[in-house]
Write an enzyme that holds these catalytic residues in place. Structure first.
Site, mmCIF file in Angstrom:
data_model
loop_
_atom_site.group_PDB
_atom_site.id
_atom_site.type_symbol
_atom_site.label_atom_id
_atom_site.label_comp_id
_atom_site.label_asym_id
_atom_site.label_seq_id
_atom_site.Cartn_x
_atom_site.Cartn_y
_atom_site.Cartn_z
ATOM 1 N N ASP A 76 0.798 -1.116 -0.103
ATOM 2 C CA ASP A 76 0.016 0.063 -0.041
ATOM 3 C C ASP A 76 0.778 1.317 0.088
ATOM 4 O OD1 ASP A 76 0.627 -0.920 2.623
ATOM 5 O OD2 ASP A 76 -0.925 0.579 3.239
ATOM 6 N N GLU A 135 0.005 -1.032 5.897
ATOM 7 C CA GLU A 135 1.084 -0.434 6.623
ATOM 8 C C GLU A 135 0.982 1.182 6.860
ATOM 9 O OE1 GLU A 135 4.846 1.073 8.028
ATOM 10 O OE2 GLU A 135 4.151 1.554 6.484
HETATM 11 ZN ZN LIG Z 1 6.984 1.953 4.211
#
Ligand SMILES: [Zn+2]
Length: 384
Positions: A76, A135
């Site tokens: 992501d 994340e």
């Molecule tokens: Zn990162």
């Protein structure tokens, strides 16, 4: 299967471009994990797609035995933001630089690791990739859940490298061996509202909050230690929001953040703040409410066999041993540290989260060389 007679070739740059062309802004995956999974399957990895909530994740493992080396990362990316000259999802190469959201953080590092794994003979043990799509978001349906899933299956990881862009100016110049912890606090002082002409009939929360802010901000939390800088406390806001000139407000609020080293735990800091607050509340007669949110505790992978192996390997490729660092923000290493020694080793991150995020193509090649040498060294002499 990357055997010696049938070596699969993966072009790290082409794979990084393919990943960047999938606009996987958290929580979207946009097909990024499909690309990665297909390549890893081709290389002989057993893959598992692990969606949790609205987040897709991928775990892929080659080999079954120990030792087990894991590469962790995320597909992501943060939102594009403003001010780009390049198309953030075109993954164009211009003057030797690869541009795009995720070029530095951290699709290129994932591509470099896959290319390195493809180059490496079948391991005497296992190599895996633990890739999350959560994340850059709130990190609830990513690495935490993946680690629970691994535990439930009885899979044991011996060592982990997180491919975050933790280097400063070139790949491998810095090795993150820990991170500071982070907690956000909010303070609300409640007094009694009243007329400015009759302050004795009111209880002004502003001087009380000012006193508390001064006490907290002046306190030296520690002096740091061999691996960490001193912990810091920074106020981020002070709010009263009172437009009237003749009214003593009833409430005043403030917010602050503590970045702390391994001399503290979230609990010890919360207790310290509560003690100060209780004292000021008692002296002032105001009520003071405290809330806190812990983003992560501090951790350190103590220098030893594993960090030495990584350091020696990097030095063998770049000519210079990496600087051991614990600075910067938090990463998913804060969760992985609970199951095995973990370090962070990746590209230089100067442009991460910025407009025109980019990395030199030559650095992707350099990182691929580092990861390949690391896999070779690791399985030649596991640091167990
Ligand atoms: Zn990162």
């Amino acid at each position: 299967m990357p055997t010696s007679d049938n070596k699969a070739e993966i072009d790290a740059l082409a794979l990084a471009q393919a990943l960047i062309r999938r606009p996987s802004v958290t929580p979207q995956d946009a097909g990024a994990l499909d690309i990665l999974e297909a390549v890893l399957k081709e290389l002989g990895f057993t893959t598992h797609r692990l969606p949790f909530g609205d987040i897709d994740n991928l775990y892929a493992r080659l080999g079954e035995g120990a030792p087990h080396f894991c590469f962790a990362g995320h597909t992501d990316v943060v939102p594009v933001g403003e001010g780009w000259n390049a198309d953030p999802f075109a993954a164009e190469v211009k003057d030797g630089m690869l541009y795009g959201r995720g070029a530095a953080d951290m699709k290129s590092a994932i591509a470099a690791f896959v290319a390195a794994a493809a180059r490496t003979p079948a391991p005497k043990g296992s190599v895996s990739l633990l890739i999350t799509g959560d994340e850059e978001g709130i990190a609830i349906n990513g690495t935490v859940k993946l680690l629970e899933w691994l535990k439930a299956r009885g899979e044991k990881i011996d060592h982990c490298v997180v491919g975050e862009p933790t280097s400063v100016s070139r790949a491998g110049d810095t090795l993150k061996i820990g991170r500071r912890g982070s907690i956000n606090f909010r303070l609300t002082v409640s007094g009694v509202q009243g007329h400015v002409g009759y302050p004795q009939k009111a209880k002004n929360p502003i001087p009380v909050l000012a006193e508390l802010v001064t006490q907290l901000a002046a306190h030296k939390l520690d002096k740091g230690n061999d691996h960490f800088d001193p912990s810091t406390l920074a106020f981020t806001t002070l709010d009263v929001g009172n437009p009237a000139t003749n009214v003593i407000p009833g409430e005043a609020r403030a917010g602050f953040n503590i970045r702390f080293n391994d001399k503290h735990t979230p609990e010890s800091l919360i207790n310290w703040v509560n003690d100060r607050v209780t004292q000021v509340a008692r002296q002032s007669g105001c009520t003071i409410a405290v809330t806190s949110q812990t983003s992560g505790a501090a951790f350190l992978t103590a220098p030893g066999k594993f960090t030495q192996l990584v350091s020696d390997t990097v030095a063998g490729i770049t000519g210079q041993a990496p600087f051991f660092s614990t600075s910067g923000g938090t990463s998913d290493a804060r969760f992985i540290k609970d199951i095995c020694p973990v370090v962070e080793l990746g590209l230089a991150g100067a442009t991460m989260h910025k407009a025109d995020e980019c990395v030199p193509v030559s650095e992707i090649a350099a990182l691929t060389d580092i990861y390949a040498a690391l896999l070779k060294a690791y399985f030649a002499k596991p640091p167990l």
